[in-house]
Design a protein around this motif. Structure first.
Motif, mmCIF file in Angstrom:
data_model
loop_
_atom_site.group_PDB
_atom_site.id
_atom_site.type_symbol
_atom_site.label_atom_id
_atom_site.label_comp_id
_atom_site.label_asym_id
_atom_site.label_seq_id
_atom_site.Cartn_x
_atom_site.Cartn_y
_atom_site.Cartn_z
ATOM 1 N N PRO A 61 0.834 -1.216 0.000
ATOM 2 C CA PRO A 61 0.000 0.000 0.000
ATOM 3 C C PRO A 61 0.868 1.265 0.000
ATOM 4 O O PRO A 61 1.824 1.359 0.761
ATOM 5 C CB PRO A 61 -0.779 -0.112 1.310
ATOM 6 C CG PRO A 61 -0.700 -1.528 1.725
ATOM 7 C CD PRO A 61 0.550 -2.102 1.144
ATOM 8 N N ILE A 63 0.766 5.123 0.694
ATOM 9 C CA ILE A 63 -0.095 6.072 1.419
ATOM 10 C C ILE A 63 0.451 7.493 1.268
ATOM 11 O O ILE A 63 1.599 7.767 1.609
ATOM 12 C CB ILE A 63 -0.197 5.665 2.908
ATOM 13 C CG1 ILE A 63 -0.776 4.239 3.007
ATOM 14 C CG2 ILE A 63 -1.054 6.663 3.689
ATOM 15 C CD1 ILE A 63 -0.775 3.645 4.399
ATOM 16 N N GLU A 78 -8.590 9.005 5.924
ATOM 17 C CA GLU A 78 -8.251 8.071 4.828
ATOM 18 C C GLU A 78 -6.890 7.428 5.092
ATOM 19 O O GLU A 78 -6.717 6.215 5.052
ATOM 20 C CB GLU A 78 -8.253 8.849 3.499
ATOM 21 C CG GLU A 78 -7.659 8.136 2.289
ATOM 22 C CD GLU A 78 -8.544 6.972 1.814
ATOM 23 O OE1 GLU A 78 -9.621 6.778 2.403
ATOM 24 O OE2 GLU A 78 -8.117 6.237 0.901
ATOM 25 N N LEU A 82 -5.994 3.431 5.836
ATOM 26 C CA LEU A 82 -5.056 2.690 4.952
ATOM 27 C C LEU A 82 -3.922 2.087 5.789
ATOM 28 O O LEU A 82 -3.495 0.961 5.573
ATOM 29 C CB LEU A 82 -4.499 3.626 3.877
ATOM 30 C CG LEU A 82 -5.481 4.039 2.768
ATOM 31 C CD1 LEU A 82 -4.857 5.119 1.879
ATOM 32 C CD2 LEU A 82 -5.884 2.820 1.931
ATOM 33 N N GLU A 85 -5.332 -0.916 7.604
ATOM 34 C CA GLU A 85 -5.500 -2.076 6.705
ATOM 35 C C GLU A 85 -4.147 -2.764 6.473
ATOM 36 O O GLU A 85 -4.023 -3.982 6.577
ATOM 37 C CB GLU A 85 -6.028 -1.604 5.339
ATOM 38 C CG GLU A 85 -7.537 -1.540 5.204
ATOM 39 C CD GLU A 85 -7.905 -0.809 3.922
ATOM 40 O OE1 GLU A 85 -8.774 0.083 3.997
ATOM 41 O OE2 GLU A 85 -7.309 -1.110 2.860
#
Ligand SMILES: C=C1C[C@]23C[C@@]1(O)CC[C@H]2[C@]1(C)CCC[C@@](C)(C(=O)O)[C@H]1[C@@H]3C(=O)O
Ligand SMILES: O=C(O)CCC(=O)C(=O)O
Ligand SMILES: [Fe+2]
Length: 378
Positions: A61, A63, A78, A82, A85
């Motif tokens: 991911p 970010i 947000e 993230l 997760e």
């Protein structure tokens, strides 16, 4: 300039050497690279050897911290989700628009080349002492007797405490001399930037775990962190050795910048996956101490560094650690009947000493440490 450190004729096991002889052994990649075979101590067991075939890339991911850092609440929400997760999965994520000056990052890489290409005697002015976590080490030839990592490292302390604002600059000046003042300034500034970034990430981690945004940020305000420069010389048998063996970081949060060579691998879904270099991004992962702080909600992640037979590889790793004597204990929001305490209270000082004097960090360090603490306290 060649990397000039020296492996002398090491017998089959280092333990047969007397302590002072072990300390005198050093790692000479420039000599080793000319030999067809590498000493047995650098060859890892079959179950830990890197595959000769290239590991598949992991889709990590990415970010964007831009909105969060400029105070936009929706971007902050947000970014926090993230981060959460990623930490529920393999615990690794990349951050971009992180606010760290690109010139500072390239200076930090450039000064690494200058340091590690110094003559060995110069580097050994910062030689890591037995049982200590800081200083210059060449593959830990004086510390381990097998599975030696194919790397040289320079580690030094950073402190977030107000009265320690020059701790990095002073280290280089006192250890290496006035000619290293500029190098010390660059790494002082780099660590200051890492400190700011890691406290910001602690806010996002707190929010993602449902505790207050300030909880972990305040916990780490006065941190006693470690900065480590990893220098991995080319190795003629890269599928027999490892730059850094499989491990979870015992620390709390790692912010790593790797050069464009590649070699960082994460163990995900029972296979090793590579993290592709991205000069605009920092690689972030949580470590054992944060796993304990989250009462096991987030897992510290298994990773390693492989080497290659062509070019040196460098990585700069900032390890965020609590103030040494602060008690590591999860917030009450993360402990209840369904989620009883997993790890005992401990201090980072005790855990660090465990990794430096009693146990070589691997994938079970925190469990081994918990058993050790419980056995000691009875
Ligand atoms: C607390 C630490 C111990 C190690 C450095 C670090 O600051 C965080 C990572 C640890 C390490 C890299 C994990 C793999 C084994 C190790 C011996 C190494 O290869 O360098 C570990 C470091 C150490 O010096 O003990
Ligand atoms: O060099 C790398 O990419 C990883 C190094 C690492 O995991 C460490 O120093 O803890
Ligand atoms: Fe690591």
């Amino acid at each position: 300039m060649a990397i000039d450190c020296m492996i002398k004729n090491i017998p089959s096991t280092m333990s047969s050497l007397k302590e002072d002889q072990q300390r005198s052994l050093v790692f000479d990649a420039s000599v080793l690279q000319r030999e067809t075979n590498i000493p047995q101590q650098f060859i890892w067991p079959d179950h830990e050897k890197p595959n000769s075939k290239k590991s598949k890339e992991l889709d990590v991911p990415l970010i964007d911290l831009g909105g969060f850092l400029s105070g936009q609440s929706c971007s902050t929400e947000e970014a926090s989700s993230l981060v959460g997760e990623a930490c529920q999965k393999h615990g690794f994520f990349l951050v971009v628009n992180h606010g760290v000056d690109a010139n500072l990052i390239s200076d930090a890489h450039r000064y690494m080349d200058l340091f590690f290409e110094l003559p060995l005697a110069e580097k050994q002015r910062a030689q890591r002492k037995v049982g200590e976590s800081c200083g210059y080490a060449s593959s830990f030839t004086g510390r381990f007797s097998s599975k030696l990592p194919w790397k040289e490292t320079l580690s030094f302390k950073f402190s977030g405490e107000k009265n320690s604002s020059d701790i990095v600059k002073d280290y280089f000046q006192n250890k290496m001399g006035d000619e290293f003042l500029r190098l010390g300034n660059v790494y002082q500034e780099y660590c200051n930037a890492m400190n700011r970034l890691s406290l910001g990430i602690m806010e996002l981690l707190g929010m993602s775990l449902g505790v207050s945004r300030a909880h972990f940020k305040e916990f780490f305000e006065e941190n006693n962190s470690i900065m480590r420069l990893n220098y991995y010389p080319p190795c003629q048998k890269p599928d027999l050795t490892l730059g850094t063996g499989p491990h979870c970081d015992p620390t709390s949060l790692t912010i790593l910048h790797q050069d464009n060579v590649g070699g960082l691998e994460v163990f995900v879904d029972s296979e090793w996956r590579s993290i592709a270099p991205n000069s605009h991004a920092f690689v972030v992962n949580i470590g054992d101490t944060f796993m304990a702080l989250s009462n096991g909600r987030y897992k510290s992640c298994l990773h390693r560094a492989v080497v290659n037979n062509k070019t040196p590889r460098k990585s700069l790793a900032f390890f965020l650690c609590p103030k040494k004597d602060k008690v590591v204990s999860p917030p009450e929001e993360l402990v209840d009947e369904k989620n009883p305490r997993i790890y005992p209270d401990f201090t980072w000082s005790t855990f660090l000493e465990f990794t430096q004097k009693h146990y070589r960090a691997d994938m079970n360090t925190l469990q081994a440490f918990s058993n050790w603490v419980q056995q000691k306290t009875g």
